[in-house]
Design a protein around this motif. Sequence first.
Motif, PDB file in Angstrom:
ATOM      1  N   MET A   1    -116.974  14.432 -74.155  1.00 52.99           N
ATOM      2  CA  MET A   1    -117.054  15.736 -73.804  1.00 52.99           C
ATOM      3  C   MET A   1    -115.582  16.255 -73.229  1.00 52.99           C
ATOM      4  SD  MET A   1    -119.597  17.687 -71.505  1.00 52.99           S
ATOM      5  CE  MET A   1    -119.375  19.159 -70.770  1.00 52.99           C
ATOM      6  N   LYS A   2    -115.081  17.180 -73.700  1.00 46.31           N
ATOM      7  CA  LYS A   2    -113.621  17.896 -72.956  1.00 46.31           C
ATOM      8  C   LYS A   2    -113.887  18.275 -71.850  1.00 46.31           C
ATOM      9  CE  LYS A   2    -111.655  18.881 -77.663  1.00 46.31           C
ATOM     10  NZ  LYS A   2    -111.065  19.615 -78.319  1.00 46.31           N
ATOM     11  N   PRO A   3    -112.817  18.055 -70.773  1.00 47.70           N
ATOM     12  CA  PRO A   3    -113.132  18.562 -69.461  1.00 47.70           C
ATOM     13  C   PRO A   3    -112.777  20.241 -69.751  1.00 47.70           C
ATOM     14  CG  PRO A   3    -110.782  17.769 -70.070  1.00 47.70           C
ATOM     15  CD  PRO A   3    -111.789  17.143 -71.211  1.00 47.70           C
ATOM     16  N   PRO A  44    -106.821  24.387 -77.459  1.00 44.39           N
ATOM     17  CA  PRO A  44    -107.669  24.931 -78.206  1.00 44.39           C
ATOM     18  C   PRO A  44    -109.067  24.422 -78.105  1.00 44.39           C
ATOM     19  CG  PRO A  44    -106.251  23.996 -79.652  1.00 44.39           C
ATOM     20  CD  PRO A  44    -105.673  23.838 -78.280  1.00 44.39           C
ATOM     21  N   HIS A  45    -110.283  24.905 -78.147  1.00 48.35           N
ATOM     22  CA  HIS A  45    -111.580  24.324 -78.265  1.00 48.35           C
ATOM     23  C   HIS A  45    -111.818  23.607 -76.899  1.00 48.35           C
ATOM     24  CE1 HIS A  45    -110.816  25.036 -82.541  1.00 48.35           C
ATOM     25  NE2 HIS A  45    -109.887  24.353 -82.584  1.00 48.35           N
ATOM     26  N   TYR A  46    -111.202  24.081 -75.882  1.00 45.35           N
ATOM     27  CA  TYR A  46    -111.591  23.543 -74.647  1.00 45.35           C
ATOM     28  C   TYR A  46    -112.383  24.609 -73.900  1.00 45.35           C
ATOM     29  CZ  TYR A  46    -108.472  19.322 -74.323  1.00 45.35           C
ATOM     30  OH  TYR A  46    -107.873  18.283 -74.617  1.00 45.35           O
ATOM     31  N   PRO A  47    -113.328  24.271 -72.990  1.00 41.33           N
ATOM     32  CA  PRO A  47    -113.904  25.493 -72.194  1.00 41.33           C
ATOM     33  C   PRO A  47    -113.166  25.945 -71.250  1.00 41.33           C
ATOM     34  CG  PRO A  47    -114.961  23.339 -71.898  1.00 41.33           C
ATOM     35  CD  PRO A  47    -113.994  23.011 -73.090  1.00 41.33           C
ATOM     36  N   VAL A  48    -112.997  27.107 -70.963  1.00 40.12           N
ATOM     37  CA  VAL A  48    -112.071  27.679 -70.067  1.00 40.12           C
ATOM     38  C   VAL A  48    -112.577  28.503 -68.729  1.00 40.12           C
ATOM     39  CG1 VAL A  48    -110.203  29.480 -69.715  1.00 40.12           C
ATOM     40  CG2 VAL A  48    -110.482  28.274 -71.812  1.00 40.12           C
ATOM     41  N   ALA A  49    -112.197  28.354 -67.695  1.00 40.53           N
ATOM     42  CA  ALA A  49    -112.670  28.962 -66.665  1.00 40.53           C
ATOM     43  C   ALA A  49    -111.231  29.766 -65.804  1.00 40.53           C
ATOM     44  CB  ALA A  49    -113.450  28.225 -65.562  1.00 40.53           C
ATOM     45  N   LEU A  50    -111.688  30.748 -65.156  1.00 40.21           N
ATOM     46  CA  LEU A  50    -110.373  31.430 -64.369  1.00 40.21           C
ATOM     47  C   LEU A  50    -110.737  31.450 -62.765  1.00 40.21           C
ATOM     48  CD1 LEU A  50    -110.396  34.404 -66.834  1.00 40.21           C
ATOM     49  CD2 LEU A  50    -108.615  32.475 -66.708  1.00 40.21           C
ATOM     50  N   LEU A  51    -109.759  31.171 -62.107  1.00 38.94           N
ATOM     51  CA  LEU A  51    -109.950  31.308 -60.448  1.00 38.94           C
ATOM     52  C   LEU A  51    -108.776  32.102 -60.188  1.00 38.94           C
ATOM     53  CD1 LEU A  51    -111.146  29.923 -58.180  1.00 38.94           C
ATOM     54  CD2 LEU A  51    -109.359  27.981 -58.131  1.00 38.94           C
ATOM     55  N   ILE A  85     -95.211  29.406 -67.471  1.00 36.15           N
ATOM     56  CA  ILE A  85     -94.894  29.748 -68.941  1.00 36.15           C
ATOM     57  C   ILE A  85     -94.948  28.757 -69.628  1.00 36.15           C
ATOM     58  CG2 ILE A  85     -93.208  30.675 -70.286  1.00 36.15           C
ATOM     59  CD1 ILE A  85     -91.896  31.940 -67.612  1.00 36.15           C
ATOM     60  N   ALA A  86     -96.394  28.491 -70.312  1.00 35.02           N
ATOM     61  CA  ALA A  86     -96.704  27.172 -71.160  1.00 35.02           C
ATOM     62  C   ALA A  86     -96.004  26.846 -72.267  1.00 35.02           C
ATOM     63  CB  ALA A  86     -98.305  27.420 -71.467  1.00 35.02           C
ATOM     64  N   ASP A  87     -95.481  25.696 -72.636  1.00 40.66           N
ATOM     65  CA  ASP A  87     -94.373  25.538 -73.689  1.00 40.66           C
ATOM     66  C   ASP A  87     -94.990  24.389 -74.644  1.00 40.66           C
ATOM     67  OD1 ASP A  87     -94.482  22.997 -72.188  1.00 40.66           O
ATOM     68  OD2 ASP A  87     -92.244  23.073 -71.882  1.00 40.66           O
ATOM     69  N   GLY A  88     -96.511  24.078 -74.448  1.00 45.49           N
ATOM     70  CA  GLY A  88     -96.916  23.108 -75.267  1.00 45.49           C
ATOM     71  C   GLY A  88     -97.075  21.545 -74.799  1.00 45.49           C
ATOM     72  N   SER A  89     -96.355  21.399 -73.704  1.00 48.02           N
ATOM     73  CA  SER A  89     -96.332  19.791 -73.122  1.00 48.02           C
ATOM     74  C   SER A  89     -97.503  19.459 -72.390  1.00 48.02           C
ATOM     75  CB  SER A  89     -94.768  19.720 -72.347  1.00 48.02           C
ATOM     76  OG  SER A  89     -94.869  20.543 -71.172  1.00 48.02           O
ATOM     77  N   LEU A  90     -98.032  20.547 -71.776  1.00 48.29           N
ATOM     78  CA  LEU A  90     -99.305  20.025 -70.664  1.00 48.29           C
ATOM     79  C   LEU A  90    -100.569  19.237 -71.455  1.00 48.29           C
ATOM     80  CD1 LEU A  90     -99.694  22.976 -68.285  1.00 48.29           C
ATOM     81  CD2 LEU A  90     -98.566  20.826 -67.971  1.00 48.29           C
ATOM     82  N   PRO A  91    -100.838  19.433 -72.808  1.00 50.62           N
ATOM     83  CA  PRO A  91    -101.728  18.721 -73.089  1.00 50.62           C
ATOM     84  C   PRO A  91    -101.728  17.107 -73.394  1.00 50.62           C
ATOM     85  CG  PRO A  91    -101.634  20.962 -74.309  1.00 50.62           C
ATOM     86  CD  PRO A  91    -100.504  20.524 -73.446  1.00 50.62           C
ATOM     87  N   GLU A  92    -100.428  16.991 -73.802  1.00 50.59           N
ATOM     88  CA  GLU A  92    -100.105  15.453 -73.782  1.00 50.59           C
ATOM     89  C   GLU A  92    -100.000  14.802 -72.340  1.00 50.59           C
ATOM     90  OE1 GLU A  92     -96.274  12.907 -75.130  1.00 50.59           O
ATOM     91  OE2 GLU A  92     -96.863  14.644 -76.410  1.00 50.59           O
ATOM     92  N   LEU A  93     -99.440  15.586 -71.435  1.00 53.21           N
ATOM     93  CA  LEU A  93     -99.166  15.146 -70.071  1.00 53.21           C
ATOM     94  C   LEU A  93    -100.636  14.916 -69.128  1.00 53.21           C
ATOM     95  CD1 LEU A  93     -96.339  16.945 -68.766  1.00 53.21           C
ATOM     96  CD2 LEU A  93     -96.297  14.629 -69.190  1.00 53.21           C
ATOM     97  N   LEU A  94    -101.549  15.710 -69.738  1.00 49.75           N
ATOM     98  CA  LEU A  94    -102.844  15.626 -68.975  1.00 49.75           C
ATOM     99  C   LEU A  94    -103.784  14.881 -69.826  1.00 49.75           C
ATOM    100  CD1 LEU A  94    -102.680  19.039 -67.592  1.00 49.75           C
ATOM    101  CD2 LEU A  94    -102.558  17.198 -66.245  1.00 49.75           C
TER     102      LEU A  94
END
Length: 186
Positions: A1-3, A44-51, A85-94
């Motif tokens: 299951m995706k986080p 994409p396809h990850y459940p999202v929540a906002l804080l 300012i997301a640049d696409g690098s976070l998914p790989e790092l996390l």
Amino acid sequence: MKPSVVIFEDSGYSNLFPIALTRPVFDLRCGILTLKEKITHDFPHYPVALLCRDYLADYVQSQNPDIPVNVMPESDCIFINGRIIADGSLPELLNVQEEKILLRDGQVVAARLKGDHIDQFSKSIIENSELDFLKDVSRTEIESAKLAGYFWDLVHHNPSEIQQDFKYFNWGGIIEGTVSSHAVLR
């Protein structure tokens, strides 16, 4: 299951006043998209929540009826700073199973957390960026992250972000229809 991906405001929101007085920082725009849209495109396809700040919660919920606001998921979470300012690098790092905090100049950019750390983090991050209770979680400084510290950072990055967003949507360079022979294109 995706986080779950939790896009959060930290104590840096006040440096983005006055434009962040009546909206959360992740609803600010840089380029064509809002900061939240840039993050969700990277996950994409990850459940999202906002804080967000408590006084904005009802407004944010009305603007995002299908997304939980200020309610923490029970599963593993990837927390992402709403000022990035997301640049696409976070998914790989996390993309790891162990807990991890990514920092830029001592400020939390993102974190992968589990269990009790989720509640502790979510209760303290908006008003207090101190993470003393997370001493056992590994930390990594990343130089590539762009955090909007002040509203002029959004203005500074806007031209390059417009270009990136055009590339992302593959909108650039397409001429539909005819162009007058008297027009000059560059």
